[in-house]
Structure formats: structure tokens, C-alpha cells
Scaffold this motif. Structure first.
Motif, PDB file in Angstrom:
ATOM      1  N   ASN A   1      -8.814   1.758   1.600  1.00  0.00           N
ATOM      2  CA  ASN A   1      -7.594   2.006   0.829  1.00  0.00           C
ATOM      3  C   ASN A   1      -6.810   0.722   0.580  1.00  0.00           C
TER       4      ASN A   1
ATOM      5  N   ASP B   1      -4.973  -0.890   2.290  1.00  0.00           N
ATOM      6  CA  ASP B   1      -3.605  -0.899   2.810  1.00  0.00           C
ATOM      7  C   ASP B   1      -3.379  -1.977   3.868  1.00  0.00           C
TER       8      ASP B   1
ATOM      9  N   THR C   1       1.037   2.233  -2.287  1.00  0.00           N
ATOM     10  CA  THR C   1       0.384   1.439  -1.236  1.00  0.00           C
ATOM     11  C   THR C   1      -0.349   0.268  -1.889  1.00  0.00           C
ATOM     12  N   PRO C   2      -0.773  -0.728  -1.120  1.00  0.00           N
ATOM     13  CA  PRO C   2      -1.539  -1.828  -1.701  1.00  0.00           C
ATOM     14  C   PRO C   2      -2.768  -1.332  -2.468  1.00  0.00           C
TER      15      PRO C   2
ATOM     16  N   ASP D   1      -7.954   1.890  -6.223  1.00  0.00           N
ATOM     17  CA  ASP D   1      -7.556   2.201  -4.841  1.00  0.00           C
ATOM     18  C   ASP D   1      -8.451   3.322  -4.303  1.00  0.00           C
ATOM     19  N   ASN D   2      -8.430   3.470  -2.977  1.00  0.00           N
ATOM     20  CA  ASN D   2      -9.047   4.611  -2.288  1.00  0.00           C
ATOM     21  C   ASN D   2     -10.510   4.822  -2.684  1.00  0.00           C
TER      22      ASN D   2
END
Ligand SMILES: [Ca+2]
Ligand SMILES: [Ca+2]
Length: 276
Positions: free
Chosen positions: A28, A30, A64-65, A182-183
Motif C-alpha cells: 500500500n 504507506d 495515504t501515500p 495504490d494498493n
């Protein structure tokens, strides 16, 4: 009532193979760190994918990042930026036993400048040539309207039994703004027993009078073959110890529906059989 329950039990047993879903990779971003992903700057402008924390105009974090690549950064850019995942290990899963799904989220955050183009490639090595030769890809010529993180998926079951790498390439665009990823995750889902059967084996003829042929369609071999009637009684039962093909004589059975269950070293398959 009892018969109905038994059939329901058989149907339920045919739905699930040995294991539940396994997430073999997820990131993720993060931790704010792009490693263990690697990048290649094919356009050579010194700009590339990086992990950023998006901020609002007051400097407060938004979400989030994420992984980001730009087609404009104070000046128009013409990106040809590649980012490669670390090795994702699918060697513990036998081909033909599961499906594998890659999932990620994507956006182009500025709705006024969102004509970003990217391709996701899956390959067996983290380099440009391998990825460009891959036939497992997902391409989006434009992210118009995709301004919040939106989930995409790709079937990567072809990579079962080995290693795979995920690559995102931001390219073929200039003077928009940024795109974000992301993710990223890779999930292995065991096949249902009926799908396991049709993927790896065939049974014919069906309906049958006297002889049922059970053949392997893949490298998988049979260890055990069993025929059960609709009341759950085992009516045929054979140990066959590693053969690709076998036959069951069913001339002595009453007409009706039966459940064939084959067991290999890699899992269990089931199929419905009609005796004429
Ligand atoms: Ca994130
Ligand atoms: Ca670049």
C-alpha cells in the motif's frame, strides 16, 4: 427430507477445494518507501515513479501515500516511466489448481488534466524488454474521469508454478498532470472442485451406457477415482496410482445421476455423470 439434505451436502462439498484464498503479495506504499520496487526512466528526463503523500493546499495529508508519475511538473514532461514490483512467488501453487488475481487502484488526481495513459504488464523478469514482450497486460489510453482511486483487476493465473513481476508504465502522454497507483495485491483462489475437474480432466461419454473414460487434459495424473450415487453411497472406488487415463465400468449401475470424484496429488475434482 434426508435425501435432500444429503444432496445439499454433496453440492456444498463440491464448491470448495483444499484451501481458502491466499494473499501472496500486497503493497500500500504507506511506509513512504518505493523499495523493493525498482524503476527505469526510459525517456531519460531524470523524473520517474516515486512514493508521495498527497497534500491539500494547506499542507494537510490527503489519503495515504501512493505511487505517482507525472506528465507535468512545473514544465510539461513526456514520461516513459517504468516501475517494477519485487518477485512475487507463485511456485508453491501447481498450475491448474487455482486462479490468481492481480488487483490495484489507479487515478489521475486532477480532473482538468486527467488524460494520462498507462499500461500494466506482468512478466517473469523486472526489465523493459520482458514486459514489452508479455501477453498479460492491461492498457488504459486515458484516465479521463478516473479522479479517485479506482480498483482494476487482471487474471494472472498463467504465472502459477513460477515467479511473476508487476510493471506499471506511464507513457504516450504529455502536459497533463499526474497519475497515481495504490494498493497492489496478488491473491490466489483455489478452484472449486468442479472447475478443478474441467480444467484438468475430461470424462466421456456422458451420458454413458457401460464404460466411463476419465482422462487427464494436463500433466496431472489420477490417484483415486470414486463414483457416488445421489444418496451419497459410494458405488465405485478405484485406486489407480498416478495414471493419466482410466476407465470405470458402470454397466451394472442403475440409470440415473452419479457424482464422479477424482483425486490427484494436486487436489480433488468432481463431475456429474449420467448413467443411461
Ligand atoms: Ca497507500
Ligand atoms: Ca522519466
Amino acid at each position: 427430507m434426508k435425501k435432500t439434505l444429503l444432496i445439499a451436502g454433496l453440492m456444498l462439498a463440491s464448491l470448495v477445494n483444499a484451501n481458502a484464498q491466499t494473499v501472496v503479495f500486497s503493497d500500500n506504499f504507506d511506509d513512504g518507501d518505493i523499495t523493493p520496487w525498482t524503476v527505469t526512466d526510459a525517456d531519460g528526463d531524470g523524473r520517474n515513479w516515486s512514493v508521495v503523500q498527497i497534500q491539500d493546499n494547506d499542507g494537510n495529508p490527503v489519503g495515504t501515500p501512493v505511487l505517482r508519475s507525472a506528465s507535468w511538473q512545473a514544465v510539461p514532461l513526456t514520461p516513459n516511466n517504468y516501475v517494477f514490483s519485487p518477485a512475487i512467488d507463485l511456485s508453491g501453487f501447481f498450475p491448474g489448481t487455482a486462479t490468481v488475481e492481480l488487483s490495484w487502484q489507479v487515478m489521475a488526481i486532477d480532473a482538468s488534466w486527467d488524460l494520462e495513459q498507462y499500461t500494466c504488464y506482468i512478466g517473469t523478469a523486472p526489465d523493459v524488454a520482458t514486459m514489452l514482450a508479455s501477453s498479460t497486460t492491461h492498457h488504459e489510453a486515458s484516465l479521463a474521469g478516473v479522479n479517485t482511486l479506482t480498483t482494476r483487476t487482471l487474471d494472472v493465473s498463467d504465472f502459477l508454478g513460477g515467479q511473476m513481476y508487476v510493471c506499471f508504465r506511464h507513457w504516450g502522454v504529455t502536459d497533463q498532470f499526474t497519475m497515481e497507483i495504490d494498493n497492489v495485491s496478488v491473491t490466489v483462489s483455489p478452484l472449486s472442485t468442479d472447475k478443478f475437474f474441467t480444467t484438468n480432466f475430461q470424462v466421456f461419454p456422458n451420458p454413458a451406457d457401460n464404460v466411463l473414460n476419465v482422462n487427464s487434459k494436463t500433466n496431472m495424473t489420477l490417484n483415486h477415482v470414486e463414483l457416488t450415487d445421489i444418496n451419497g453411497r459410494v458405488v465405485k472406488n478405484m485406486n489407480v496410482a498416478g495414471v493419466a487415463n482410466t476407465q470405470l465400468n458402470i454397466g451394472d449401475l442403475n440409470a440415473g445421476m452419479y457424482f464422479l470424484k477424482v483425486t490427484s496429488s494436486e487436489g480433488t475434482g468432481t463431475a456429474k455423470i449420467i448413467k443411461k
